[in-house]
Design an enzyme around this catalytic site. Structure first.
Site, PDB file in Angstrom:
ATOM      1  N   LYS A 148      -6.974 -62.300  34.487  1.00 39.62           N
ATOM      2  CA  LYS A 148      -7.476 -62.458  35.858  1.00 39.62           C
ATOM      3  C   LYS A 148      -8.554 -63.516  35.974  1.00 39.62           C
ATOM      4  O   LYS A 148      -8.508 -64.354  36.868  1.00 39.62           O
ATOM      5  CB  LYS A 148      -8.039 -61.125  36.382  1.00 39.62           C
ATOM      6  CG  LYS A 148      -7.049 -60.028  36.532  1.00 39.62           C
ATOM      7  CD  LYS A 148      -7.677 -58.782  37.135  1.00 39.62           C
ATOM      8  CE  LYS A 148      -8.890 -58.277  36.414  1.00 39.62           C
ATOM      9  NZ  LYS A 148      -8.666 -57.784  35.054  1.00 39.62           N
ATOM     10  N   ARG A 198     -11.729 -51.785  43.031  1.00 34.66           N
ATOM     11  CA  ARG A 198     -11.175 -51.056  41.890  1.00 34.66           C
ATOM     12  C   ARG A 198     -10.693 -49.654  42.254  1.00 34.66           C
ATOM     13  O   ARG A 198     -10.080 -48.994  41.423  1.00 34.66           O
ATOM     14  CB  ARG A 198     -12.228 -50.918  40.782  1.00 34.66           C
ATOM     15  CG  ARG A 198     -12.565 -52.211  40.099  1.00 34.66           C
ATOM     16  CD  ARG A 198     -13.489 -51.926  38.931  1.00 34.66           C
ATOM     17  NE  ARG A 198     -14.003 -53.127  38.311  1.00 34.66           N
ATOM     18  CZ  ARG A 198     -13.469 -53.706  37.250  1.00 34.66           C
ATOM     19  NH1 ARG A 198     -12.388 -53.217  36.724  1.00 34.66           N
ATOM     20  NH2 ARG A 198     -14.009 -54.779  36.744  1.00 34.66           N
ATOM     21  N   ARG A 212     -18.158 -59.865  22.382  1.00 35.93           N
ATOM     22  CA  ARG A 212     -18.591 -59.029  23.508  1.00 35.93           C
ATOM     23  C   ARG A 212     -18.764 -57.580  23.076  1.00 35.93           C
ATOM     24  O   ARG A 212     -17.836 -56.952  22.578  1.00 35.93           O
ATOM     25  CB  ARG A 212     -17.588 -59.153  24.648  1.00 35.93           C
ATOM     26  CG  ARG A 212     -17.706 -60.506  25.319  1.00 35.93           C
ATOM     27  CD  ARG A 212     -16.645 -60.783  26.310  1.00 35.93           C
ATOM     28  NE  ARG A 212     -16.473 -59.722  27.286  1.00 35.93           N
ATOM     29  CZ  ARG A 212     -15.808 -59.881  28.410  1.00 35.93           C
ATOM     30  NH1 ARG A 212     -15.284 -61.044  28.722  1.00 35.93           N
ATOM     31  NH2 ARG A 212     -15.661 -58.883  29.245  1.00 35.93           N
ATOM     32  N   ARG A 255     -11.143 -48.440  29.529  1.00 38.90           N
ATOM     33  CA  ARG A 255     -11.027 -49.262  30.734  1.00 38.90           C
ATOM     34  C   ARG A 255      -9.570 -49.395  31.182  1.00 38.90           C
ATOM     35  O   ARG A 255      -9.292 -49.400  32.386  1.00 38.90           O
ATOM     36  CB  ARG A 255     -11.671 -50.636  30.511  1.00 38.90           C
ATOM     37  CG  ARG A 255     -13.188 -50.567  30.456  1.00 38.90           C
ATOM     38  CD  ARG A 255     -13.852 -51.914  30.633  1.00 38.90           C
ATOM     39  NE  ARG A 255     -13.363 -52.944  29.739  1.00 38.90           N
ATOM     40  CZ  ARG A 255     -13.850 -53.195  28.529  1.00 38.90           C
ATOM     41  NH1 ARG A 255     -14.830 -52.456  28.037  1.00 38.90           N
ATOM     42  NH2 ARG A 255     -13.362 -54.184  27.804  1.00 38.90           N
TER      43      ARG A 255
END
Length: 195
Positions: free
Chosen positions: A15, A90, A135, A146
């Site tokens: 995305k 979301r 990360r 997630r």
């Protein structure tokens, strides 16, 4: 030319990359809630500390924080010709909030793009990203969490947007250029003035 778009898809579907490419092509800002949160985390702001406490557990930042941030961002002058929202909405409550925000500005969405991808491919992509970018929020457990949250809360939004004739689904697997061309072709079919 205007384009007001939402780009959706599970983490790792590309995305952010595709939103940036479309934004450059369309001349509108890409607005990523994830980038804004990461900047706050890096800067050690109060919001960043709060966001970090959620993302470290693989959870999403609460709606009221995210909604306020998006409302402020969509009020800025550079958004007048359009935008690409990445990472928002979301859940169903955020869809309602986005409708309200856009209604205050007298505009509506032109399309909602969903990048689709196989879960195993996503897990592999996110593991590579964690290694490359270092990360902290990309542990195997938080990645899986997630993806589960997306399946539970966000994926059902595509049904609602499809009912409004706004949903455009695009296969997110393949080379970056290949996926971009698919996106442009799909958007051209539904928002011809935008691409």
């Amino acid at each position: 030319m205007t384009a007001r778009l939402v780009i959706m898809g599970p983490q790792g579907a590309g995305k952010g990359t595709q939103a940036a490419r479309l934004a450059e092509r369309l001349g509108v800002p890409a607005i990523s809630t994830g980038d804004i949160f990461r900047a706050n985390i890096k800067g050690g702001t109060e919001l960043g500390v709060l966001a970090q406490s959620y993302s470290a557990r693989g959870e999403l930042v609460p709606d009221e924080v995210t909604n306020a941030m998006v409302r402020d961002r969509l009020a800025q002058a550079d958004v007048e010709p359009g935008f690409i929202l990445d990472g928002y909405p979301r859940n169903a409550a955020q869809v309602d909030e986005l409708d309200a925000i856009l209604g205050e500005h007298g505009v509506t969405l032109d399309a909602v793009v969903e990048l689709t991808a196989d879960r195993d491919e996503l897990l592999a992509r996110l593991a590579r990203r964690a290694e490359i970018e270092g990360r902290e929020d990309d542990t195997p457990e938080s990645i899986a969490r997630r993806l589960d949250i997306y399946a539970e809360q966000t994926a059902p939004l595509t049904t609602a947007y499809a009912a409004r004739d706004l949903l455009v689904q695009v296969d997110g697997i393949g080379g970056i250029d290949e996926v971009t061309e698919r996106l442009v072709a799909a958007l051209g079919a539904v928002v011809p003035d935008a691409v």
